[in-house]
Design a protein around this motif. Structure first.
Motif, PDB file in Angstrom:
ATOM      1  N   GLY A   1      -3.976  11.550  -7.088  1.00  0.00           N
ATOM      2  CA  GLY A   1      -3.629  11.652  -8.491  1.00  0.00           C
ATOM      3  C   GLY A   1      -3.376  10.254  -9.041  1.00  0.00           C
TER       4      GLY A   1
ATOM      5  N   GLY B   1       0.822  -1.195   0.000  1.00  0.00           N
ATOM      6  CA  GLY B   1       0.000   0.000   0.000  1.00  0.00           C
ATOM      7  C   GLY B   1       0.862   1.253   0.000  1.00  0.00           C
TER       8      GLY B   1
ATOM      9  N   GLY C   1      -2.689   1.103 -13.170  1.00  0.00           N
ATOM     10  CA  GLY C   1      -2.190   2.359 -13.715  1.00  0.00           C
ATOM     11  C   GLY C   1      -2.835   3.609 -13.139  1.00  0.00           C
ATOM     12  N   GLN C   2      -3.627   3.439 -12.106  1.00  0.00           N
ATOM     13  CA  GLN C   2      -4.318   4.584 -11.510  1.00  0.00           C
ATOM     14  C   GLN C   2      -3.951   4.749 -10.038  1.00  0.00           C
ATOM     15  OE1 GLN C   2      -6.312   6.608 -13.410  1.00  0.00           O
ATOM     16  NE2 GLN C   2      -5.640   5.296 -15.089  1.00  0.00           N
ATOM     17  N   GLY C   3      -4.305   5.895  -9.479  1.00  0.00           N
ATOM     18  CA  GLY C   3      -4.181   6.078  -8.046  1.00  0.00           C
ATOM     19  C   GLY C   3      -5.385   5.472  -7.343  1.00  0.00           C
ATOM     20  N   PRO C   4      -5.287   5.283  -6.031  1.00  0.00           N
ATOM     21  CA  PRO C   4      -6.432   4.742  -5.279  1.00  0.00           C
ATOM     22  C   PRO C   4      -7.639   5.671  -5.352  1.00  0.00           C
ATOM     23  CG  PRO C   4      -4.406   4.600  -3.982  1.00  0.00           C
ATOM     24  CD  PRO C   4      -4.098   5.442  -5.175  1.00  0.00           C
TER      25      PRO C   4
ATOM     26  N   SER D   1     -19.862   7.552   0.027  1.00  0.00           N
ATOM     27  CA  SER D   1     -20.127   8.202  -1.256  1.00  0.00           C
ATOM     28  C   SER D   1     -19.325   7.620  -2.411  1.00  0.00           C
ATOM     29  CB  SER D   1     -19.843   9.700  -1.151  1.00  0.00           C
ATOM     30  OG  SER D   1     -18.476   9.920  -0.832  1.00  0.00           O
TER      31      SER D   1
ATOM     32  N   PHE E   1     -11.345   6.431  -3.418  1.00  0.00           N
ATOM     33  CA  PHE E   1     -12.065   6.233  -2.169  1.00  0.00           C
ATOM     34  C   PHE E   1     -13.369   5.467  -2.393  1.00  0.00           C
ATOM     35  CE2 PHE E   1     -13.763   7.141   1.932  1.00  0.00           C
ATOM     36  CZ  PHE E   1     -15.091   7.498   1.749  1.00  0.00           C
TER      37      PHE E   1
ATOM     38  N   GLN F   1      -7.917   0.496  -6.320  1.00  0.00           N
ATOM     39  CA  GLN F   1      -6.877   0.973  -7.228  1.00  0.00           C
ATOM     40  C   GLN F   1      -6.871   0.113  -8.482  1.00  0.00           C
ATOM     41  OE1 GLN F   1      -2.876   0.984  -5.596  1.00  0.00           O
ATOM     42  NE2 GLN F   1      -2.245   2.647  -6.954  1.00  0.00           N
TER      43      GLN F   1
ATOM     44  N   GLU G   1      -2.861  10.437  10.247  1.00  0.00           N
ATOM     45  CA  GLU G   1      -2.287   9.754   9.087  1.00  0.00           C
ATOM     46  C   GLU G   1      -2.977   8.419   8.867  1.00  0.00           C
ATOM     47  OE1 GLU G   1       1.880   8.993   9.520  1.00  0.00           O
ATOM     48  OE2 GLU G   1       1.964   7.652   7.782  1.00  0.00           O
ATOM     49  N   GLN G   2      -3.241   8.130   7.590  1.00  0.00           N
ATOM     50  CA  GLN G   2      -3.808   6.848   7.224  1.00  0.00           C
ATOM     51  C   GLN G   2      -2.678   5.866   6.905  1.00  0.00           C
ATOM     52  OE1 GLN G   2      -6.933   7.128   4.232  1.00  0.00           O
ATOM     53  NE2 GLN G   2      -7.661   9.065   5.110  1.00  0.00           N
TER      54      GLN G   2
ATOM     55  N   PHE H   1      -1.821   2.239   5.270  1.00  0.00           N
ATOM     56  CA  PHE H   1      -2.430   1.344   4.298  1.00  0.00           C
ATOM     57  C   PHE H   1      -1.951  -0.094   4.473  1.00  0.00           C
ATOM     58  CE2 PHE H   1      -4.745   3.967   1.254  1.00  0.00           C
ATOM     59  CZ  PHE H   1      -4.347   5.234   1.630  1.00  0.00           C
ATOM     60  N   GLY H   2      -2.861  -1.018   4.194  1.00  0.00           N
ATOM     61  CA  GLY H   2      -2.497  -2.415   4.098  1.00  0.00           C
ATOM     62  C   GLY H   2      -1.948  -2.722   2.709  1.00  0.00           C
ATOM     63  N   PRO H   3      -1.501  -3.968   2.487  1.00  0.00           N
ATOM     64  CA  PRO H   3      -0.905  -4.341   1.201  1.00  0.00           C
ATOM     65  C   PRO H   3      -1.921  -4.543   0.082  1.00  0.00           C
ATOM     66  CG  PRO H   3      -0.974  -6.225   2.648  1.00  0.00           C
ATOM     67  CD  PRO H   3      -1.444  -5.058   3.461  1.00  0.00           C
TER      68      PRO H   3
ATOM     69  N   TYR I   1     -10.307   1.735  -0.248  1.00  0.00           N
ATOM     70  CA  TYR I   1     -10.031   2.363  -1.537  1.00  0.00           C
ATOM     71  C   TYR I   1      -9.906   1.255  -2.586  1.00  0.00           C
ATOM     72  CZ  TYR I   1      -8.607   6.555   1.116  1.00  0.00           C
ATOM     73  OH  TYR I   1      -8.577   7.654   1.945  1.00  0.00           O
TER      74      TYR I   1
ATOM     75  N   LEU J   1      -7.642  -1.670  -1.403  1.00  0.00           N
ATOM     76  CA  LEU J   1      -6.777  -1.259  -0.308  1.00  0.00           C
ATOM     77  C   LEU J   1      -7.606  -0.851   0.902  1.00  0.00           C
ATOM     78  CD1 LEU J   1      -4.408   1.056  -2.376  1.00  0.00           C
ATOM     79  CD2 LEU J   1      -3.715  -1.076  -1.291  1.00  0.00           C
TER      80      LEU J   1
ATOM     81  N   TYR K   1     -10.756   2.911   6.298  1.00  0.00           N
ATOM     82  CA  TYR K   1     -11.081   3.360   4.941  1.00  0.00           C
ATOM     83  C   TYR K   1     -10.874   2.212   3.955  1.00  0.00           C
ATOM     84  CZ  TYR K   1      -9.835   7.745   7.312  1.00  0.00           C
ATOM     85  OH  TYR K   1      -9.734   8.786   8.197  1.00  0.00           O
TER      86      TYR K   1
ATOM     87  N   LEU L   1       2.640   9.149  -5.521  1.00  0.00           N
ATOM     88  CA  LEU L   1       1.253   9.622  -5.559  1.00  0.00           C
ATOM     89  C   LEU L   1       1.112  10.900  -4.741  1.00  0.00           C
ATOM     90  CD1 LEU L   1      -0.267   6.145  -4.738  1.00  0.00           C
ATOM     91  CD2 LEU L   1      -0.739   7.352  -6.869  1.00  0.00           C
TER      92      LEU L   1
END
Lengths: 111, 113
Positions: free
Chosen positions: A102, A42, B40-43, B58, B45, B37, B101-102, B104-106, B35, B91, B33, A88
Motif C-alpha cells: 500500500g 528500509g 510518498g508511496q510504498g515500495p 515483471s 516491485f 519507492q 521473510e524479506q 530490506f536494506g536502507p 523495489y 530498495l 529482490y 505499510l
C-alpha cells in the motif's frame, strides 16, 4: 492487479493517545504483512497474518485481519514518539514471491 | 551478522547518464529482490532473483532497467539513459529462500537532475 489502499494517509497525534490505521485490498489477501519504515531505512516486518479473523498483538500494537481477508487494521495503544514512522501493509499477491505494498500511513507522535 | 547493505547511499546524476546501484544481501540468502519507492508511496516491485537467475522481472518499467546477480550473491541494478522520473529510493531485500521473510536494506536515493 491487486490494489492496497491505506487510510489515513497522514496522522499526527499526541503522545498517549490511541489510534487505528487501515488497509483494504481489491482482492483477497494471500498473506498480509505489516511493516514500519523509518526515514533513511528500509521497511521492517512487524507481523504476518494469514487466517481470516486473526488478531495478533505485539506489545502496544494490535493487528486485526478481517473475516473475509480483504481488510486489516493496526491499533496502537498509548502511542509514543518512538512509534513515529511510515506504516505499510503488503501482500504476496496470489502467493507470488514479490510483495505488493500500500502507499502507507505516515504517523507522527508528538511529545 | 550484517544486514543487507546498499551502495551508494545517495547518487546524484544528470539526465541521460548511466548508473549502477549495488546490493549486498545477507550471507546465505538465496532470494534477492529490488523495489523502487517514490516519494510518498510504498515500495514497488522491480525484479526477483532466485540464485543467479531472474525468476520474475515483471516490475522492470522498461528496457533501460536491467539487473544482474552473476554469482548468486551481490546484485547490481543498472539504469541506462536516466530520466528525471527515475528519481526514487531503490530498495534491495533478501530472504533465506523465496517463502521466507524479506529483509530490506536502507536503500539508495537516486536523484536525476
Amino acid at each position: 492487479t491487486q490494489l492496497l489502499e491505506q487510510s489515513p494517509q497522514f496522522l499526527s497525534i499526541q503522545e498517549g493517545e490511541n489510534l487505528t490505521v487501515y488497509c483494504n485490498s481489491s482482492s483477497v489477501f494471500s498473506s498480509l504483512q505489516w511493516y514500519r519504515q523509518e526515514p533513511g531505512e528500509g521497511p521492517v516486518l512487524l507481523v504476518t497474518v494469514v487466517t481470516g479473523g486473526e488478531v495478533k498483538k505485539l506489545k502496544r500494537l494490535t493487528f486485526q485481519f478481517g473475516d473475509a481477508r480483504k481488510d486489516s487494521s493496526l491499533h496502537i495503544t498509548a502511542a509514543q514518539p518512538g512509534d513515529t514512522g511510515l506504516y505499510l501493509c503488503a501482500d504476496r499477491f496470489q502467493g507470488a514471491q514479490k510483495l505488493v505494498f500500500g502507499q502507507g500511513t505516515r504517523l507522527t507522535i508528538n511529545p | 551478522g550484517a544486514g543487507v547493505s546498499q551502495t551508494p547511499s545517495n547518487k546524484v546524476t544528470e539526465k541521460g547518464k548511466y548508473v549502477e546501484l549495488r546490493c549486498d544481501p545477507i550471507s546465505g540468502h538465496t532470494a534477492l529482490y529490488w523495489y523502487r519507492q517514490s516519494l510518498g508511496q510504498g515500495p514497488e516491485f522491480l525484479i526477483y532473483f532466485q540464485g543467479t537467475g531472474a525468476a520474475d522481472d515483471s516490475g522492470l518499467p522498461n528496457d533501460r532497467f536491467f539487473a544482474v546477480r552473476p554469482e548468486g550473491s551481490v546484485s547490481t541494478l543498472k539504469i541506462q539513459r536516466t530520466e528525471r522520473g527515475d528519481s526514487a529510493v531503490y530498495l534491495c531485500a533478501s530472504s533465506l529462500s523465496s517463502d521466507n521473510e524479506q529483509f530490506f536494506g536502507p536503500g539508495t536515493r537516486l536523484t536525476v537532475l
